[in-house]
Design a protein around this motif. Structure first.
Motif, PDB file in Angstrom:
ATOM      1  N   LEU A  23      41.641  39.566  34.360  1.00 26.43           N
ATOM      2  CA  LEU A  23      42.102  38.260  34.559  1.00 26.43           C
ATOM      3  C   LEU A  23      41.584  37.514  35.749  1.00 26.43           C
ATOM      4  CD1 LEU A  23      45.815  39.001  33.757  1.00 26.43           C
ATOM      5  CD2 LEU A  23      44.138  37.650  32.124  1.00 26.43           C
ATOM      6  N   VAL A  24      41.371  38.358  36.926  1.00 26.75           N
ATOM      7  CA  VAL A  24      40.931  37.754  38.129  1.00 26.75           C
ATOM      8  C   VAL A  24      39.426  37.325  38.009  1.00 26.75           C
ATOM      9  CG1 VAL A  24      40.123  38.305  40.520  1.00 26.75           C
ATOM     10  CG2 VAL A  24      42.209  39.196  39.686  1.00 26.75           C
ATOM     11  N   GLU A  25      38.562  37.902  37.085  1.00 21.48           N
ATOM     12  CA  GLU A  25      37.211  37.410  37.220  1.00 21.48           C
ATOM     13  C   GLU A  25      37.187  36.058  36.428  1.00 21.48           C
ATOM     14  OE1 GLU A  25      32.651  38.619  35.443  1.00 21.48           O
ATOM     15  OE2 GLU A  25      34.548  40.278  35.681  1.00 21.48           O
ATOM     16  N   MET A  26      38.289  36.203  35.187  1.00 21.66           N
ATOM     17  CA  MET A  26      38.234  34.826  34.155  1.00 21.66           C
ATOM     18  C   MET A  26      38.700  33.739  35.102  1.00 21.66           C
ATOM     19  SD  MET A  26      39.819  36.390  30.706  1.00 21.66           S
ATOM     20  CE  MET A  26      39.500  35.163  29.757  1.00 21.66           C
ATOM     21  N   LYS A  27      39.679  33.748  36.075  1.00 17.82           N
ATOM     22  CA  LYS A  27      40.133  32.726  36.855  1.00 17.82           C
ATOM     23  C   LYS A  27      39.111  32.253  37.460  1.00 17.82           C
ATOM     24  CE  LYS A  27      42.928  31.941  41.190  1.00 17.82           C
ATOM     25  NZ  LYS A  27      41.842  31.607  41.910  1.00 17.82           N
ATOM     26  N   ASP A  28      38.099  33.106  38.394  1.00 19.87           N
ATOM     27  CA  ASP A  28      37.149  32.637  39.310  1.00 19.87           C
ATOM     28  C   ASP A  28      35.974  32.005  38.197  1.00 19.87           C
ATOM     29  OD1 ASP A  28      38.408  33.916  41.579  1.00 19.87           O
ATOM     30  OD2 ASP A  28      37.214  35.885  41.384  1.00 19.87           O
ATOM     31  N   THR A  29      35.815  32.622  37.111  1.00 25.27           N
ATOM     32  CA  THR A  29      34.776  31.985  36.142  1.00 25.27           C
ATOM     33  C   THR A  29      35.290  30.637  35.716  1.00 25.27           C
ATOM     34  OG1 THR A  29      34.190  34.189  35.404  1.00 25.27           O
ATOM     35  CG2 THR A  29      33.363  31.936  34.070  1.00 25.27           C
ATOM     36  N   ALA A  30      36.444  30.585  35.396  1.00 34.67           N
ATOM     37  CA  ALA A  30      37.112  29.129  34.796  1.00 34.67           C
ATOM     38  C   ALA A  30      36.926  28.177  36.161  1.00 34.67           C
ATOM     39  CB  ALA A  30      38.497  29.304  34.460  1.00 34.67           C
ATOM     40  N   GLU A  31      37.144  28.392  37.399  1.00 37.19           N
ATOM     41  CA  GLU A  31      36.967  27.359  38.235  1.00 37.19           C
ATOM     42  C   GLU A  31      35.637  26.981  38.511  1.00 37.19           C
ATOM     43  OE1 GLU A  31      39.349  29.443  41.626  1.00 37.19           O
ATOM     44  OE2 GLU A  31      41.271  28.904  40.752  1.00 37.19           O
ATOM     45  N   LEU A  32      34.602  28.131  38.627  1.00 34.83           N
ATOM     46  CA  LEU A  32      33.450  27.648  38.757  1.00 34.83           C
ATOM     47  C   LEU A  32      32.705  26.906  37.581  1.00 34.83           C
ATOM     48  CD1 LEU A  32      30.818  27.966  40.449  1.00 34.83           C
ATOM     49  CD2 LEU A  32      30.371  30.178  39.305  1.00 34.83           C
ATOM     50  N   LEU A  33      33.290  27.065  36.291  1.00 35.96           N
ATOM     51  CA  LEU A  33      32.886  26.437  35.291  1.00 35.96           C
ATOM     52  C   LEU A  33      33.146  25.021  35.283  1.00 35.96           C
ATOM     53  CD1 LEU A  33      33.358  28.736  32.199  1.00 35.96           C
ATOM     54  CD2 LEU A  33      31.373  27.445  32.666  1.00 35.96           C
ATOM     55  N   LEU A 168      30.617  35.864  41.696  1.00 38.30           N
ATOM     56  CA  LEU A 168      31.326  34.961  42.052  1.00 38.30           C
ATOM     57  C   LEU A 168      32.087  34.930  43.372  1.00 38.30           C
ATOM     58  CD1 LEU A 168      32.996  34.705  38.468  1.00 38.30           C
ATOM     59  CD2 LEU A 168      30.899  33.461  39.087  1.00 38.30           C
ATOM     60  N   ASN A 169      32.332  33.902  44.150  1.00 38.00           N
ATOM     61  CA  ASN A 169      32.850  34.043  45.398  1.00 38.00           C
ATOM     62  C   ASN A 169      32.273  34.915  46.342  1.00 38.00           C
ATOM     63  OD1 ASN A 169      34.887  32.161  44.560  1.00 38.00           O
ATOM     64  ND2 ASN A 169      35.992  33.711  43.934  1.00 38.00           N
ATOM     65  N   PRO A 170      30.912  34.997  46.544  1.00 33.79           N
ATOM     66  CA  PRO A 170      30.331  35.816  47.385  1.00 33.79           C
ATOM     67  C   PRO A 170      30.853  35.878  48.751  1.00 33.79           C
ATOM     68  CG  PRO A 170      28.766  33.950  47.117  1.00 33.79           C
ATOM     69  CD  PRO A 170      29.847  33.832  46.048  1.00 33.79           C
ATOM     70  N   GLY A 171      30.914  37.144  49.256  1.00 32.51           N
ATOM     71  CA  GLY A 171      31.439  37.163  50.545  1.00 32.51           C
ATOM     72  C   GLY A 171      30.379  37.536  51.624  1.00 32.51           C
ATOM     73  N   PRO A 172      30.841  37.601  52.913  1.00 30.91           N
ATOM     74  CA  PRO A 172      30.011  37.970  54.034  1.00 30.91           C
ATOM     75  C   PRO A 172      29.210  39.025  53.758  1.00 30.91           C
ATOM     76  CG  PRO A 172      32.054  37.651  54.708  1.00 30.91           C
ATOM     77  CD  PRO A 172      32.462  37.783  53.542  1.00 30.91           C
ATOM     78  N   GLU A 173      29.512  40.142  52.889  1.00 28.72           N
ATOM     79  CA  GLU A 173      28.555  41.297  52.940  1.00 28.72           C
ATOM     80  C   GLU A 173      27.661  41.088  51.615  1.00 28.72           C
ATOM     81  OE1 GLU A 173      28.009  43.521  55.425  1.00 28.72           O
ATOM     82  OE2 GLU A 173      29.778  42.314  56.302  1.00 28.72           O
ATOM     83  N   THR A 174      27.982  40.089  50.912  1.00 32.66           N
ATOM     84  CA  THR A 174      26.887  39.992  49.700  1.00 32.66           C
ATOM     85  C   THR A 174      25.460  39.619  50.161  1.00 32.66           C
ATOM     86  OG1 THR A 174      28.693  38.819  48.650  1.00 32.66           O
ATOM     87  CG2 THR A 174      26.561  38.613  47.671  1.00 32.66           C
ATOM     88  N   GLN A 175      24.654  40.395  49.636  1.00 36.65           N
ATOM     89  CA  GLN A 175      23.315  40.338  49.986  1.00 36.65           C
ATOM     90  C   GLN A 175      22.308  39.560  48.900  1.00 36.65           C
ATOM     91  OE1 GLN A 175      21.127  43.812  51.820  1.00 36.65           O
ATOM     92  NE2 GLN A 175      19.742  43.866  50.127  1.00 36.65           N
ATOM     93  N   ILE A 176      21.579  38.769  49.383  1.00 34.64           N
ATOM     94  CA  ILE A 176      20.891  37.943  48.515  1.00 34.64           C
ATOM     95  C   ILE A 176      19.489  38.509  48.269  1.00 34.64           C
ATOM     96  CG2 ILE A 176      19.514  35.736  48.469  1.00 34.64           C
ATOM     97  CD1 ILE A 176      21.740  34.484  49.998  1.00 34.64           C
ATOM     98  N   GLU A 177      19.138  38.496  46.869  1.00 33.40           N
ATOM     99  CA  GLU A 177      18.041  39.387  46.342  1.00 33.40           C
ATOM    100  C   GLU A 177      16.743  38.158  45.994  1.00 33.40           C
ATOM    101  OE1 GLU A 177      17.631  42.398  47.162  1.00 33.40           O
ATOM    102  OE2 GLU A 177      19.636  43.318  47.372  1.00 33.40           O
TER     103      GLU A 177
END
Length: 406
Positions: A23-33, A168-177
């Motif tokens: 449900l949490v991922e669906m919420k974030d996905t809907a908003e980004l869509l 979705l919603n990448p945070g401070p510790e998210t690494q870009i590859e």
């Protein structure tokens, strides 16, 4: 033509995953869509539109996973009664995803859009671009906190796609590859430099034609406002369920009424403009855009339906609430309260509060999205705010009329 026509469908199997996480991922996905699809139209950007369709495919997988988990969770009639609203949330999220896909196809299938739409965008509108991280980019292999992109440039990484995986919603510790697909939002002058550092290629601003349709600026302003209100409606709808808040659910209904009225006026404008246009077909996509917007606002109401019907919240939703560090609240500013007359700058009121105001409903004027402009609060304003639970309790006290000393 479907951009992914010919690609084999990926088989979907049951995965032991909690309904809460889905449900949490669906919420974030809907908003980004919603964000991506409208941005694809406003900027006439095919790359963004293709990412919408990829994200729509991800939502289809989430919807099926959620349905499987819900079916396995039902053991008796009481379970079925409590899980029925959750199933409604899943269905509504699918409706939002389909509507966003239809908006993206306006660009990909050349349904018809005025050439000069981007020229009519308000100057304050941020640019949203898609870029692939180059193998030799100085950002590759580093975390967002290390790059400190937003503080230095004002540009935000709102999402990353790594193959078929979405971050979705990448945070401070998210690494870009390297080879990540990054979605960047920010002021266009700053986006130019960040895009080149990220991809190794210069950012090519689209050629902007002069508006060739009378009053196109007002129509584009309406599209931007419908986008923002739709995002807010979906956010409030999920929050009303997570926090079992009838007040927030009522505001979703108010937003739906506002969006429907805007969509009706927008459609009327489109029909009048078509009568004067050299080629009315170029406006056909705007009709589809208005219809899809109405689907999104209706789906937001469907998400909050269980709260409005006073159905008991299922434990999977309660678990999500308990793990939430941040909540959304609704308060009404009373006459003579500390908030009455307070100035709001950048969503922050000049009071002793850490709550951030994201929207105001002013009974006589409608909705004001605080990110759009600074304002002064008035008695009767309905405030939609975000912050911690402790801050929310103190903020509610600030909205109450102050007791006068004898």
């Amino acid at each position: 033509m479907d951009p992914f026509e010919g690609e084999a469908a990926v088989p979907i199997e049951y995965e032991p995953r909690s309904v809460k996480d889905v449900l949490v991922e669906m919420k974030d996905t809907a908003e980004l869509l919603i964000d991506l699809s409208y941005s694809a139209v406003l900027h006439r950007n095919e790359n963004l539109a293709r990412e919408v369709l990829r994200l729509e495919e991800r939502m289809d997988v989430l919807e099926l996973q959620a349905r499987m988990s819900l079916m396995l969770a039902v053991r008796n009639p009481d379970d079925a009664e409590q899980l029925a609203p959750v199933l409604g949330i899943v269905t509504a999220a699918g409706d939002i995803s389909d509507a966003a896909g239809d908006i993206a196809k306006i660009v990909l299938e050349e349904v018809g859009l005025p050439e000069a739409m981007r020229a009519a965008l308000p100057e304050a509108t941020e640019t949203l671009v898609r870029g692939v991280v180059a193998s030799d980019s100085e950002y590759a292999g580093r975390t967002l906190v290390d790059i400190d992109l937003e503080s230095v440039t004002g540009v935000r990484v709102i999402a990353l796609r790594r193959g078929d995986e979405w971050l979705l919603n990448p945070g401070p510790e998210t690494q870009i590859e390297r080879d990540d697909v990054a979605l960047l939002r920010g002021p266009e002058p700053a986006v130019d430099g960040v895009y080149e550092t990220l991809t190794g290629e210069p950012y090519e601003s689209p050629v902007i034609d002069a508006p060739d349709i009378e009053d196109l600026e007002r129509a584009v302003d309406t599209i931007v406002h419908m986008k923002n209100l739709s995002e807010l409606a979906v956010d409030l709808a999920y929050s009303s369920v997570l926090f079992d808040s009838e007040g927030l659910a009522e505001e979703v209904r108010n937003l739906e009424v506002e969006v429907d009225a805007m969509e009706s006026r927008f459609e009327a404008w489109t029909l009048r403009a078509a009568a004067d246009a050299d080629d009315p077909v170029v406006l056909r996509g705007l009709i589809q855009l208005g219809s899809s917007t109405e689907v999104i606002s209706d789906a937001a109401v469907d998400i909050s339906e269980g709260v409005l019907r006073d159905l008991e919240v299922h434990p999977v939703v309660q678990m999500a609430v308990e793990e939430s560090d941040e909540i959304i609240t609704r308060v009404v500013v009373e006459p003579g309260s500390t908030l009455d007359g307070a100035t709001v700058v950048g969503g922050v009121p000049d009071t002793e509060s850490t709550m951030s105001i994201i929207a105001i409903r002013r009974p006589e004027e409608g909705w004001l999205l605080v990110g759009d402009a600074d304002t002064e609060l008035e008695a009767g304003d309905v405030l939609i705010s975000k912050g911690t639970r402790t801050a929310a309790e103190a903020f509610d006290d600030l909205s109450q009329e102050q007791e006068r000393s004898p």
